[in-house]
Structures are given as C-alpha cells and as structure tokens.
Design an enzyme around this catalytic site. Structure first.
Site, PDB file in Angstrom:
ATOM      1  N   GLU A  50       1.934  -6.607  10.304  1.00  0.00           N
ATOM      2  CA  GLU A  50       1.654  -5.206  10.612  1.00  0.00           C
ATOM      3  C   GLU A  50       2.729  -4.765  11.601  1.00  0.00           C
ATOM      4  OE1 GLU A  50      -0.662  -3.746   9.020  1.00  0.00           O
ATOM      5  OE2 GLU A  50      -1.949  -5.365   8.299  1.00  0.00           O
ATOM      6  N   HIS A  68       0.853  -1.182   0.000  1.00  0.00           N
ATOM      7  CA  HIS A  68       0.000   0.000   0.000  1.00  0.00           C
ATOM      8  C   HIS A  68       0.895   1.241   0.000  1.00  0.00           C
ATOM      9  CE1 HIS A  68      -3.083  -2.848   1.924  1.00  0.00           C
ATOM     10  NE2 HIS A  68      -3.394  -2.680   0.645  1.00  0.00           N
ATOM     11  N   GLY A  69       0.613   2.151  -0.889  1.00  0.00           N
ATOM     12  CA  GLY A  69       1.501   3.293  -1.082  1.00  0.00           C
ATOM     13  C   GLY A  69       1.680   4.169   0.128  1.00  0.00           C
ATOM     14  N   ASP A  70       0.675   4.193   1.009  1.00  0.00           N
ATOM     15  CA  ASP A  70       0.763   5.049   2.199  1.00  0.00           C
ATOM     16  C   ASP A  70       1.264   4.296   3.423  1.00  0.00           C
ATOM     17  OD1 ASP A  70      -1.455   3.452   2.496  1.00  0.00           O
ATOM     18  OD2 ASP A  70      -2.792   5.053   3.211  1.00  0.00           O
ATOM     19  N   GLU A  71       1.925   3.163   3.199  1.00  0.00           N
ATOM     20  CA  GLU A  71       2.533   2.390   4.281  1.00  0.00           C
ATOM     21  C   GLU A  71       4.005   2.151   3.928  1.00  0.00           C
ATOM     22  OE1 GLU A  71       0.151  -1.117   4.803  1.00  0.00           O
ATOM     23  OE2 GLU A  71      -1.724   0.044   4.900  1.00  0.00           O
ATOM     24  N   ASN A 122      -3.743  -5.457  -2.651  1.00  0.00           N
ATOM     25  CA  ASN A 122      -4.015  -6.582  -1.761  1.00  0.00           C
ATOM     26  C   ASN A 122      -5.473  -7.032  -1.838  1.00  0.00           C
ATOM     27  OD1 ASN A 122      -2.931  -8.481   0.028  1.00  0.00           O
ATOM     28  ND2 ASN A 122      -3.751  -7.406   1.810  1.00  0.00           N
ATOM     29  N   ARG A 123      -6.169  -6.648  -2.908  1.00  0.00           N
ATOM     30  CA  ARG A 123      -7.508  -7.154  -3.218  1.00  0.00           C
ATOM     31  C   ARG A 123      -7.589  -7.561  -4.685  1.00  0.00           C
ATOM     32  NH1 ARG A 123      -6.654  -5.869   1.163  1.00  0.00           N
ATOM     33  NH2 ARG A 123      -7.990  -4.853   2.728  1.00  0.00           N
TER      34      ARG A 123
END
Length: 489
Positions: A308, A125-128, A186-187
């Site tokens: 996570e 995810h780009g914001d992680e 991731n979907r």
C-alpha cells in the site's frame, strides 16, 4: 425523557455508521466474515460477496494520469528507447480486450537464465492508479541509470524484472475498483481455506492471465502496488476460522524481513502509527479470501507482498513525483534483495555433471522450492542472521544436506547429488539422460588388468573426478557476486 434519550442515542450510532471511514485498500472491512458464518456463504459467491462500491474519483482528479492509450504508447516507446535491456510482451487481455502489457528488464531479455525473476503488478483495482504511474517511472529510472548506478546495474545484470503496470485497465477507464464484469480481481483466485473461485467459467480473464504467467515463468518474488494506506502487507491474508488475528505462513520471518526492507527503505512508511514498523500480517489487518498474494506463495512458488504505497487512493497528479521519490529506493531494494541475500545455487548429478532438476527444503520450514527444469538453479529467500540446514533432493539420487550461516550477504550452495544404488548394486537411472556406459566399461577393465595398471587408472579417474568438480563449479551463472560466499556439497 426516556424516549428523547433513545432517539438521541439512535441518531448518534447512525452518525457513526455513516461517517466512519472505510479501509478499502485491499478490499475493505466488508471482507471480514463474521464468526459463525457457514462455509456455504463462500461457495460461488466470493467474487461479488466481497465487492465494495465506492464513490468514483472526479474526472478532475484523472488529469495528469496516463490513459490506457497513453500507457500503451509509453511502454512501446520505452522498449524502443531501451531495446538493449528490455522487451515488451502481453500476458493476455482484459474483459474489454485491452492487452495486459508487460515490460521485461534484463541484460538478456527474453532469454532463460539461471537467475531469479521478480514481477511488479500495478492497478489491480481500477481506482488505485498510482502503481501504474510509479512502475513506468521505475522502468525509465533503471534505463537511465543502469550504466552508472550500482543498484540499477545489479538488477539489470542479475535479475529478470517483469513490470505489469495495469492489471485492470477496464476498471481504470471508468474509475472503478472492479473489472468490467464488476469482479474484484484480488478476490478471484482459488483460496486455501474455502472452496471459492473454483468454477473456471466464472474466472476472470485477467486472473487467468496471471495464473498462466506463473506457469510460464518461475518468479522468485513479486509485489502488487495498491493505494488507500501506507503499509507493506504479507501472508497469510485469511484465517481458517474467518476470525481476525495474526496468522503467519511457513516463511513468516522471511516475509517480515522483506516487508521491513520495503518499509524501512521508504521515506516514512516505517513511522506509521497504525502499523508497527509499517508492516502488517494480512489476516491481522483484516482477513480476505481469494487473494492473489497467498495464491502466489502456495501455487506459484513466489514470495509476494501487497504494498500500500499511498494513503490517498487517487491523489492529484502533481503529487506523483513526490510519491515516486518516497518509494523509489524501496522498490529498487526489494528487487535487489533477490540477489543480495538468501541461499542460491544449482543442483548437479555426479555421474554426468549435468544440471539436475530437484527440490530444496530448509529444516524447520514447511515449504519446498523447486529448481529450474533446464538449469537446475534455485533461489531460496530467507531471513538473514540465522543458521539454516538446507537439503537438496532429486528422484533417483541421494539427498544432500549442508549447513549455511546466512549473514548480510547471499550464500551460494551448489549440490552434487550421487545416484542411488539398487539392491543389485547397479545405478538407478534418473529422469535425465544417464545412458552412458563408461563406468561399467572401466569396472570391467579394472578386473582384467594387473594391479599396477589398475592403480594408475584409479589415479587418473580421481584426477578426472577433480576436474569434473571444477567444471561443475565453473558452470555457475555468470552474475555470481564477488561478496557472496560459495559452498559446494
């Protein structure tokens, strides 16, 4: 008075809906499909149905993080500095054409060996972005320490470690979760429960790159690094009826062991109040569909965890050294577990002593592990402290079974399979090259000689068979650990 209370109640519940924090590490509760929804709601819409737009991090927060150009340069510099144990390659490109760079770390990078392979993937995810930073730190730490640290040395000499710091460089560049086509990666994978993401024309290039990667390299295990929580997540990620509850895969106990290994090696993950022991079953947390984790296990033969690693999805760069120290031991231990535990070995044919591609199954676990086509090595991860009945098979050969007590250390179980005999008494030919005629010549010669010579030849053949078995054992991979128990059946 009644109207006033009604207005107060309405304001109260509105406030709850507005200020209730979102859990968006793997995707957010918007992924939870309410019971009773028809399957048609999934068809062709999963990529956007599950998308969750969040407020973008400020530009101020991005300071101190590597840009995509910085990351590319750092990876190239690394493989120059650590050329003896690494190589750099790309598995494809993002929507906007940025290469998906991978670092491979091994004492023989780029070569195929009878060793397990592990992959780390960051920035799905780009914001992680924490994962991409930590993965570069991991690579550099191994390079700096593999000649003096036993754990780093074990990994370099016994595992092929592949590191993909950023799967979503396009999303990172604009500080958004989804890729450039606004798809949550991731979907975007085919799902086991519902017919979603089957349209190849809609499949994202980043997703396709991952799927092709697993067809080229046989990974034993892997992990993706996410942010927004502190927990080790394991399959299954979804349920058949779309409800939220614990739904374990066939290797549930092994996954719990791997997740616990990461959590307990972490500075404080296992002390979580929300998640017992710092681990969770994905469907028990909140179901998602089209995820990478389940697809890896089902279609790639790869045991994948979703990690996570930071409560804050985009912490300040000054916090990265601390987050790295908290995760360093966990990241190393998870990779090392591929050789420190489990059942490993190779499959050989008795008629030639050659590696024999085959299948390995464990009684009571509905999952099959494939041996490598060339070296016929297999690596079966299992929860330690139990007795397992392991069976190896290959077309044209009789299957063999052995019982293994798996303690704290890994066990080597090599299988020598005997060719099956047809009704006519002749040996069935397998897929490998079995065209030698010596056995028939020896049988014919036995019938044409006297008993004394025959007896002598029987002794010679028995001795040759003994030497063959020794040769088979000697062909095992060079990295076998001295502490590992060895079985040949």
């Amino acid at each position: 008075m009644i109207k006033l209370r009604f207005v107060q109640s309405l304001l109260f519940f509105t406030a709850i809906c507005v200020f209730l924090p979102k859990i968006a590490a793997r995707g957010g509760h918007s992924d939870y499909i309410q019971p009773g929804d028809g399957n048609a709601s999934f068809h062709g819409t999963a990529r956007h149905l599950f998308a969750q737009e969040e407020k973008r991090p400020s530009v101020e927060l991005t300071r101190g993080y590597m840009t995509n150009a910085d990351l590319e340069k750092a990876m190239k510099d690394f493989t120059k500095r650590c050329s003896k144990i690494s190589r750099l390659y790309s598995i494809g490109k993002s929507v906007n054409g940025f290469p998906l760079w991978v670092i491979e770390i091994s004492d023989r990078p780029g070569e195929i060996e009878a060793e397990p392979a592990f992959k780390y993937i960051g920035n799905v995810h780009g914001d992680e972005p924490v994962g991409r930073e930590l993965l570069l730190r991991l690579a550099n730490w191994i390079c700096d320490n593999y000649e003096k640290d036993p754990l780093a040395k074990l990994i370099v000499e016994n595992v092929h470690l592949h590191i993909l710091p950023s799967l979503n460089p396009d999303g990172f560049s604009v500080r958004r979760r989804n890729n450039a086509n606004n798809v949550d990666l991731n979907r975007d994978f085919p799902d086991q429960f519902f017919l979603i993401n089957e349209d190849l024309s809609l499949r994202q290039p980043e997703t396709t790159a991952i799927m092709n990667w697993l067809r080229e390299i046989r990974f034993t295990a892997s992990a993706t690094l996410h942010g927004g929580a502190l927990v080790a997540n394991f399959p299954w990620d979804g349920t058949e009826d779309k409800r939220k509850y614990y739904y374990g895969c066939p290797d549930d106990q092994t996954f719990r062991f791997l997740a616990s290994l990461y959590s307990k090696s972490h500075r404080n993950m296992s002390f979580s109040i929300e998640f017992e022991d710092g681990i969770t079953n994905g469907a028990s947390w909140y179901p998602i569909y089209g995820g990478m984790q389940d697809w890896n296990y089902i279609h790639g033969g790869c045991f994948e965890l979703t990690l996570e690693i930071s409560d804050n999805k985009w912490p300040r760069a000054s916090e990265l050294p601390t987050i790295w120290e908290y995760n360093r031991k966990s990241m190393l231990n998870l990779v090392a577990s591929l050789v420190k535990t489990g059942v490993h070995g190779r499959i050989f044919s008795l008629d030639q002593g050659k590696p024999l591609p085959g299948l390995v199954v464990v009684k009571g676990i509905n999952y099959t592990v494939k041996a490598h086509q060339a070296y016929a090595d297999y690596h079966r991860l299992l929860e330690p402290g139990k007795i397992y009945e392991v069976t190896a098979s290959s077309p044209g050969y009789k299957p063999k079974t052995t019982t293994v007590w798996l303690g704290e250390n890994a066990v080597t179980a090599d299988f020598i399979l005997i060719p099956e005999a047809s009704y006519g008494g002749k040996l069935l030919r397998s897929s490998c090259d079995c065209s030698y005629g010596q056995p028939l010549l020896l049988t014919r010669f036995f019938t044409e000689t006297n008993n004394g010579i025959t007896f002598a030849l029987v002794v010679v053949v028995a001795f040759l068979f003994f030497l063959l078995q020794r040769r088979v054992r000697s062909n095992l991979w060079k990295q076998r650990q001295s502490s590992r128990r060895s079985i040949t059946v």
